[in-house]
Write an enzyme that holds these catalytic residues in place. Structure first.
Site, PDB file in Angstrom:
ATOM      1  N   HIS A 446     -21.110 105.552  54.945  1.00 55.22           N
ATOM      2  CA  HIS A 446     -21.077 106.660  55.891  1.00 55.22           C
ATOM      3  C   HIS A 446     -22.473 106.486  56.892  1.00 55.22           C
ATOM      4  O   HIS A 446     -22.722 107.186  57.882  1.00 55.22           O
ATOM      5  CB  HIS A 446     -21.350 107.925  55.454  1.00 55.22           C
ATOM      6  CG  HIS A 446     -20.842 109.155  56.515  1.00 55.22           C
ATOM      7  ND1 HIS A 446     -20.686 109.072  58.019  1.00 55.22           N
ATOM      8  CD2 HIS A 446     -20.250 110.466  56.305  1.00 55.22           C
ATOM      9  CE1 HIS A 446     -20.492 110.234  58.481  1.00 55.22           C
ATOM     10  NE2 HIS A 446     -20.012 111.025  57.526  1.00 55.22           N
ATOM     11  N   ASP A 450     -18.783 106.659  60.994  1.00 56.81           N
ATOM     12  CA  ASP A 450     -18.445 107.820  61.006  1.00 56.81           C
ATOM     13  C   ASP A 450     -17.045 107.907  60.540  1.00 56.81           C
ATOM     14  O   ASP A 450     -16.139 107.325  60.839  1.00 56.81           O
ATOM     15  CB  ASP A 450     -18.865 108.441  62.387  1.00 56.81           C
ATOM     16  CG  ASP A 450     -20.162 108.593  62.495  1.00 56.81           C
ATOM     17  OD1 ASP A 450     -21.247 108.768  61.610  1.00 56.81           O
ATOM     18  OD2 ASP A 450     -20.811 108.470  63.703  1.00 56.81           O
TER      19      ASP A 450
END
Length: 473
Positions: A446, A450
């Site tokens: 992450h 995204d």
């Protein structure tokens, strides 16, 4: 001119390797590319070929020794060269077996490892006593014969047995005359079943191991590859991890320690997030059934993994950040797409890499998968074939799992998990139909990927597989 043989680097971030076995001894003649020694790392177990033809004049690292990469472990001289006077000759592959009732050794000549003539402990029982002067090996009873066969083993096997507090007589030997081999002891202490014993060798009972056929034929990392039937889950594959070790405390192997370090490091490095998509393989299944015989004639195996790999490659082209790495504060977008395919082995897990995967069609990918899997299981992979991966696919579905939440293979930023492909009811045009379905999961970093980007990547894979163009096959 003598040629130095060095410990190779068997993958990215691999700094050392353990010499498991010397295939050649000092004084032996070796051909170029002939196996010279076997090593083990947290990424690969492999037989290392000789870089030149000649004679082994020196061996500088012992079996079981862990040495840094690029360290000289042996020297090969030209044909006819004499071994170096100080070269430590490796210990013989086998040691003489004790008679049924050997007298205790004289006090002036104790065993080198301190073995006693008293009732031995399980570890000490692995060390054979000196053979009698006449060299006979004629135990007086069948039980003694079996004991002698079990304890006739190499120094490496005895050392491993001693380290793990294992009585070699408890292990079913598969070597000549029932000898316990390195593979037998590693399978025993690692919890996997040893290979089947030769027909003439009696088998020990009560060992707590699974059938050898299950351990020696682990499923390929591709869904339902045994018979190509998607009507049900694949037959359960038993891996007796820890079999026969209940109530014992044993040290972790080098491989397990390294894997633990890397997995913990990956968790601490990447911000792991996972998402799961369900994929309908109905269209792929039709193409596969229609073309698999043609692929077999071409020397390839058209598996579901071939289609998944091709769909993932197309998605990596469309969403290049998934084919990237983080180096410091920079994001490196890789030009090539090199996909690692996790392969289950009897002794662990290895991830050979399909290099330049984006340059191959479905047939080329299918051939590459078969080639890498076969050579991974025969320890014939080259060092550069387990390095430079930019993305990884793993398949817990081959054992029947619906899906997994895999840990990212550093320094990559994503990994695809493939669940079992099985027929399930699904709504099609407001009617219930039976279709081959599977869950595909992605673990992503992450820090640079995204959720929307990961979903875009997975949607691309799902769309490709569900709308597969037969002409691509």
């Amino acid at each position: 001119m003598p040629t130095d043989v060095v410990m190779p680097q068997m993958g990215e971030s691999i700094a050392e390797g353990t010499i498991v076995r010397w295939i050649k001894k000092v004084g032996d003649t070796v051909e170029r590319d002939e196996p010279l020694f076997e090593i083990s790392t947290d990424k690969v177990d492999a037989e290392i070929p000789s870089p030149v033809a000649g004679v082994v004049t020196e061996i500088r690292a012992k079996e079981g020794e862990t040495v840094p990469i690029n360290t000289v472990v042996a020297v090969i001289g030209p044909a006819g060269a004499q071994p170096a006077a100080t070269a430590p000759a490796p210990q013989p592959a086998t040691a003489p077996a004790p008679p049924a009732a050997a007298p205790p050794p004289p006090a002036a000549t104790p065993q080198a490892d301190g073995a006693s003539s008293d009732a031995p402990s399980p570890a000490a029982a692995a060390i054979p006593a000196p053979a009698p002067a006449h060299g006979g090996d004629h135990p007086s009873t069948p039980g003694a014969t079996e004991e002698a066969r079990r304890q006739r083993s190499s120094p490496l096997v005895r050392r491993i047995a001693k380290e793990h507090n294992v009585d070699i007589s408890e292990i079913r030997g598969t070597g000549g005359g029932g000898r316990v081999t390195k593979e037998d002891i590693l399978a025993f202490v690692g919890g996997a079943a040893p290979p089947p014993a030769p027909p003439a060798a009696p088998q020990a009972s009560g060992s707590g191991t699974v059938p050898a056929s299950a351990a020696r034929t682990p499923p390929e990392h591709q869904p339902v590859t045994r018979a190509g039937d998607t009507s049900s889950r694949p037959a359960p594959t038993t891996i007796s991890s820890g079999a026969g070790l209940a109530g014992q405390t044993v040290p972790m192997s080098v491989m397990r320690r390294k894997i633990a370090e890397r997995m913990v490091t990956s968790r601490q490095t990447s911000a792991h997030v996972h998402t799961v998509f369900e994929v309908n393989f109905h269209r792929v299944d039709k193409v596969r059934q229609a073309r698999k015989a043609e692929y077999e004639r071409a020397g390839a195996k058209l598996t579901y993994l071939s289609f998944i790999l091709k769909a993932a490659i197309d998605a990596l082209r469309a969403v290049p950040v998934v084919n990237a790495s983080i180096v410091g504060d920079n994001v490196v977008y890789h030009e090539q797409i090199n996909v690692g395919i996790a392969v289950a082995l009897d002794w662990g897990l290895i991830v050979p890499v399909v290099k330049g995967a984006d340059e191959k069609n479905l047939l080329g990918l299918s051939r590459a998968i078969v080639d890498l899997v076969n050579r991974a299981r025969s320890k014939q992979l080259k060092p550069d074939e387990v390095s430079s991966g930019t993305f990884t696919i793993t398949n817990p579905g081959s054992f029947g799992a619906l899906f997994g939440m895999p840990i990212i293979n550093q320094p990559q930023v994503a990994i695809l998990g493939v669940g079992v492909i099985e027929k399930r009811p699904v709504v099609v045009d407001d009617a219930i139909a039976i279709r081959p379905l599977a869950y595909l999961s992605i673990g992503y970093d992450h820090r640079i990927i995204d959720g929307a980007v990961a979903d875009e990547f997975m949607s691309h894979i799902k769309h490709t597989l569900e709308t597969w163009d037969p002409n691509q096959a």
